[in-house]
Design a protein around this motif. Structure first.
Motif, mmCIF file in Angstrom:
data_model
loop_
_atom_site.group_PDB
_atom_site.id
_atom_site.type_symbol
_atom_site.label_atom_id
_atom_site.label_comp_id
_atom_site.label_asym_id
_atom_site.label_seq_id
_atom_site.Cartn_x
_atom_site.Cartn_y
_atom_site.Cartn_z
ATOM 1 N N VAL A 348 -52.520 -49.948 27.895
ATOM 2 C CA VAL A 348 -52.525 -50.478 29.374
ATOM 3 C C VAL A 348 -51.993 -49.325 30.217
ATOM 4 C CG1 VAL A 348 -51.537 -52.198 30.888
ATOM 5 C CG2 VAL A 348 -52.405 -52.919 28.631
ATOM 6 N N ARG A 349 -51.076 -48.571 29.840
ATOM 7 C CA ARG A 349 -50.530 -47.465 30.527
ATOM 8 C C ARG A 349 -51.821 -46.531 31.135
ATOM 9 N NH1 ARG A 349 -44.993 -46.684 27.429
ATOM 10 N NH2 ARG A 349 -43.531 -47.803 29.064
ATOM 11 N N LEU A 350 -52.437 -46.327 30.040
ATOM 12 C CA LEU A 350 -53.878 -45.334 30.427
ATOM 13 C C LEU A 350 -54.492 -45.837 31.295
ATOM 14 C CD1 LEU A 350 -54.864 -44.208 26.794
ATOM 15 C CD2 LEU A 350 -53.379 -43.031 28.285
ATOM 16 N N ASP A 351 -54.770 -47.378 31.253
ATOM 17 C CA ASP A 351 -55.795 -48.131 32.270
ATOM 18 C C ASP A 351 -54.983 -47.867 33.559
ATOM 19 O OD1 ASP A 351 -57.653 -48.560 30.330
ATOM 20 O OD2 ASP A 351 -56.929 -50.466 29.711
ATOM 21 N N ILE A 352 -53.700 -47.952 33.732
ATOM 22 C CA ILE A 352 -52.843 -47.978 34.970
ATOM 23 C C ILE A 352 -52.936 -46.726 35.620
ATOM 24 C CG2 ILE A 352 -50.533 -48.274 36.015
ATOM 25 C CD1 ILE A 352 -50.147 -50.313 33.678
ATOM 26 N N LEU A 353 -52.962 -45.559 34.836
ATOM 27 C CA LEU A 353 -52.965 -44.429 35.264
ATOM 28 C C LEU A 353 -54.426 -43.901 35.856
ATOM 29 C CD1 LEU A 353 -51.766 -41.531 36.118
ATOM 30 C CD2 LEU A 353 -52.228 -40.804 33.710
ATOM 31 N N ASP A 354 -55.444 -44.476 35.080
ATOM 32 C CA ASP A 354 -56.856 -44.214 35.449
ATOM 33 C C ASP A 354 -56.938 -44.888 36.838
ATOM 34 O OD1 ASP A 354 -59.649 -43.627 35.300
ATOM 35 O OD2 ASP A 354 -59.939 -45.629 34.592
ATOM 36 N N SER A 355 -56.705 -46.059 36.996
ATOM 37 C CA SER A 355 -56.589 -46.940 38.146
ATOM 38 C C SER A 355 -55.977 -46.404 39.433
ATOM 39 C CB SER A 355 -56.238 -48.367 38.039
ATOM 40 O OG SER A 355 -56.795 -49.120 36.949
ATOM 41 N N ARG A 356 -54.692 -45.649 39.166
ATOM 42 C CA ARG A 356 -54.198 -44.999 40.395
ATOM 43 C C ARG A 356 -54.780 -43.944 40.718
ATOM 44 N NH1 ARG A 356 -47.978 -44.276 38.676
ATOM 45 N NH2 ARG A 356 -47.821 -44.236 40.891
ATOM 46 N N LEU A 357 -55.451 -43.151 39.538
ATOM 47 C CA LEU A 357 -56.211 -41.780 40.303
ATOM 48 C C LEU A 357 -57.485 -42.061 40.767
ATOM 49 C CD1 LEU A 357 -55.857 -40.054 36.730
ATOM 50 C CD2 LEU A 357 -55.228 -39.059 39.189
ATOM 51 N N LEU A 358 -58.140 -43.256 40.715
ATOM 52 C CA LEU A 358 -59.294 -43.726 41.442
ATOM 53 C C LEU A 358 -58.816 -43.886 42.922
ATOM 54 C CD1 LEU A 358 -61.014 -46.161 38.949
ATOM 55 C CD2 LEU A 358 -61.865 -44.126 39.706
ATOM 56 N N ILE A 359 -57.521 -44.550 42.855
ATOM 57 C CA ILE A 359 -57.202 -44.984 44.278
ATOM 58 C C ILE A 359 -57.054 -43.664 45.072
ATOM 59 C CG2 ILE A 359 -55.405 -45.861 45.766
ATOM 60 C CD1 ILE A 359 -55.304 -48.110 43.586
ATOM 61 N N ILE A 360 -56.175 -42.593 44.433
ATOM 62 C CA ILE A 360 -55.819 -41.456 44.957
ATOM 63 C C ILE A 360 -57.142 -40.438 45.231
ATOM 64 C CG2 ILE A 360 -54.869 -39.094 44.483
ATOM 65 C CD1 ILE A 360 -52.897 -41.360 45.358
ATOM 66 N N GLU A 361 -58.050 -40.690 44.396
ATOM 67 C CA GLU A 361 -59.441 -39.752 44.545
ATOM 68 C C GLU A 361 -60.364 -40.345 45.607
ATOM 69 O OE1 GLU A 361 -59.383 -38.580 39.793
ATOM 70 O OE2 GLU A 361 -60.256 -40.210 40.558
ATOM 71 N N GLY A 362 -59.922 -41.371 46.081
ATOM 72 C CA GLY A 362 -60.827 -42.122 47.272
ATOM 73 C C GLY A 362 -61.503 -43.463 46.786
ATOM 74 N N ASP A 363 -61.446 -43.852 45.560
ATOM 75 C CA ASP A 363 -62.104 -44.978 45.212
ATOM 76 C C ASP A 363 -61.332 -46.195 45.012
ATOM 77 O OD1 ASP A 363 -63.877 -46.937 44.425
ATOM 78 O OD2 ASP A 363 -64.633 -45.967 42.673
ATOM 79 N N GLU A 364 -60.778 -46.576 46.406
ATOM 80 C CA GLU A 364 -59.453 -47.404 46.503
ATOM 81 C C GLU A 364 -59.964 -48.926 46.057
ATOM 82 O OE1 GLU A 364 -57.109 -49.589 50.215
ATOM 83 O OE2 GLU A 364 -56.698 -47.318 49.868
ATOM 84 N N GLU A 365 -60.969 -49.331 46.303
ATOM 85 C CA GLU A 365 -61.423 -50.657 46.046
ATOM 86 C C GLU A 365 -61.551 -50.791 44.533
ATOM 87 O OE1 GLU A 365 -65.354 -53.621 47.101
ATOM 88 O OE2 GLU A 365 -64.906 -51.817 47.973
ATOM 89 N N GLU A 366 -62.027 -50.038 44.038
ATOM 90 C CA GLU A 366 -62.320 -50.031 42.502
ATOM 91 C C GLU A 366 -61.000 -49.965 41.671
ATOM 92 O OE1 GLU A 366 -63.982 -50.545 38.768
ATOM 93 O OE2 GLU A 366 -64.848 -50.807 40.465
ATOM 94 N N GLY A 367 -59.894 -49.227 42.080
ATOM 95 C CA GLY A 367 -58.929 -48.889 41.402
ATOM 96 C C GLY A 367 -57.866 -50.309 41.858
ATOM 97 N N LEU A 368 -58.163 -50.801 42.918
ATOM 98 C CA LEU A 368 -57.121 -51.804 43.420
ATOM 99 C C LEU A 368 -57.687 -52.976 42.639
ATOM 100 C CD1 LEU A 368 -55.352 -53.243 45.303
ATOM 101 C CD2 LEU A 368 -57.223 -53.567 46.826
#
Length: 407
Positions: A348-368
């Motif tokens: 789950v930590r891997l998935d959390i980090l992936d989601s946080r990176l998506l938000i930082i990379e500009g894909d906020e909606e998907e990461g959120l």
């Protein structure tokens, strides 16, 4: 002379090797109830019964007197003297074959296989072995075996994210250890499992009380049990937000526990210390990186792939917190590309980090959306602590992303 229970075990072995049911073997000359009592060792065989069974099985009566030195006995003896993957594979094959095996011998073999599976991070297969260990322990009626198998099952279920079942197993293991006045090692092992599960379930007051009981029980020791007790007590304080007390406990374990005692635990303590310093506000990245570097020096000797993956995942988190987002993405992709065989929480930590990176990379909606799903899944699995962590990290990441974009 054909004595029980050896006769019964040999009879069952011969029957199962031929794929016969008890009814088929009994035939018309014997009741299945009597045959069942013979196999269980509850009845001594008569000459007439031996004659009938010999004819049904197509063997001489002397076959029942043969020593039951089956493949499980042989493979277990070999594995006990040389703990290698090849030998443990043979033990697993002998277990799968079954056939009149002594229950205590089978318990010992299953215990060895479960530990082997745990070291390899194969939690599903470990759980299957442990489930049978619990059943065998109940059949044998030995509280030591029952408590030990339930403790290990609780640890495995926790690693798989099955918190309610893990809590049930750990509570029963602790009750048995206390009720039957088992050795300190058994009581402490059950407490280690119980505290960890209670923490993840969000039952922090109960976890703290049991953690205090655990540290008092192991006070004065300097062995693996003592170090694990301090680590576990520190983890509870981290979840209570008391990072200062957590660090004091963890520092005691780090200073007093040597790598020669248990290299795997020595490494894990440093991973835990790195994670603790990463959770501070602000994160102490230099200290965290120092502990990660120490942990990396032992990975080649530990030989546990999942632990190496955990260290690399932690490096990715440190890179993220340090604002090195491209490095974090590269490290994360490397861990995932290795098909990580990790615990539920670490996956789950891997998935959390992936989601946080998506938000930082500009894909906020998907990461959120991904982080919301992860939090809801953790909540549904009764992993309250993990769910709270996800919501906290989501809020921090959104604030960081939006602050960066405004600047």
């Amino acid at each position: 002379m054909l004595e029980q229970p050896l006769f019964g075990r040999r009879l069952k072995q011969l029957r199962t090797e031929r794929g016969l049911s008890q009814a088929a073997l009994a035939g018309e000359g014997m009741s299945t109830g009597y045959l069942s009592r013979l196999e269980s060792g509850a009845r001594q065989p008569t000459a007439r019964a031996v004659e009938h069974l010999s004819a049904q099985l197509g063997v001489d009566a002397s076959a029942f007197a043969e020593a039951v030195t089956d493949s499980l006995t042989r493979s277990l003896a070999i594995a006990a003297s040389a703990d290698s993957d090849e030998n443990l594979v043979e033990v697993q094959r002998a277990l799968d074959a079954g056939g009149g095996q002594d229950p205590l011998l089978r318990w010992q073999a299953l215990w060895m296989v479960a530990q082997w599976r745990r070291r390899r991070g194969e939690h599903k297969q470990e759980g299957e072995a442990l489930e049978e260990l619990v059943r065998l322990g109940d059949e044998l009626g030995l509280p030591e075996l029952r408590s030990r198998s339930l403790t290990q099952l609780a640890r495995c279920l926790r690693a798989c994210g099955e918190i309610p079942r893990a809590a049930e197993a750990a509570s029963e293991a602790h009750r048995l250890a206390r009720e039957h006045r088992l050795p300190v090692a058994d009581v402490a092992a059950s407490l280690l499992a119980l505290v960890s599960v209670e923490s993840e379930a969000g039952r922090l007051s109960e976890a703290r009380a049991h953690a205090d009981e655990l540290t008092a029980l192991t006070e004065g020791r300097t062995d693996t049990l003592w170090a694990e007790a301090l680590w576990t007590a520190a983890a509870v304080r981290v979840r209570q937000g008391d990072l200062t007390s957590a660090q004091k406990l963890l520092d005691r374990a780090l200073a007093g526990f040597g790598s020669a005692e248990n290299l795997s635990l020595w490494t894990r303590l440093r991973v835990a210390a790195a994670r603790l310093h990463l959770q501070k506000a602000p994160p102490e990245l230099d200290v965290a990186e120092s502990y990660v570097e120490q942990a990396e020096t032992s990975l080649a000797f530990v030989g546990i792939p999942a632990l190496g993956q955990e260290v690399n995942a932690l490096k990715a988190e440190i890179a993220f917190e340090g604002g090195r987002f491209a490095d974090a993405r590269t490290l994360l992709d490397r861990v995932r590309g290795a098909d990580p065989n990790m615990t539920y929480r670490n996956r789950v930590r891997l998935d959390i980090l992936d989601s946080r990176l998506l938000i930082i990379e500009g894909d906020e909606e998907e990461g959120l959306e991904r982080m919301r799903r992860l939090a809801e899944q953790a909540q549904a699995a009764s992993n309250i602590d993990l769910a709270a962590d996800i919501w906290r990290l989501l809020a921090e990441t959104l604030a960081r992303s939006r602050g960066t974009s405004r600047s």
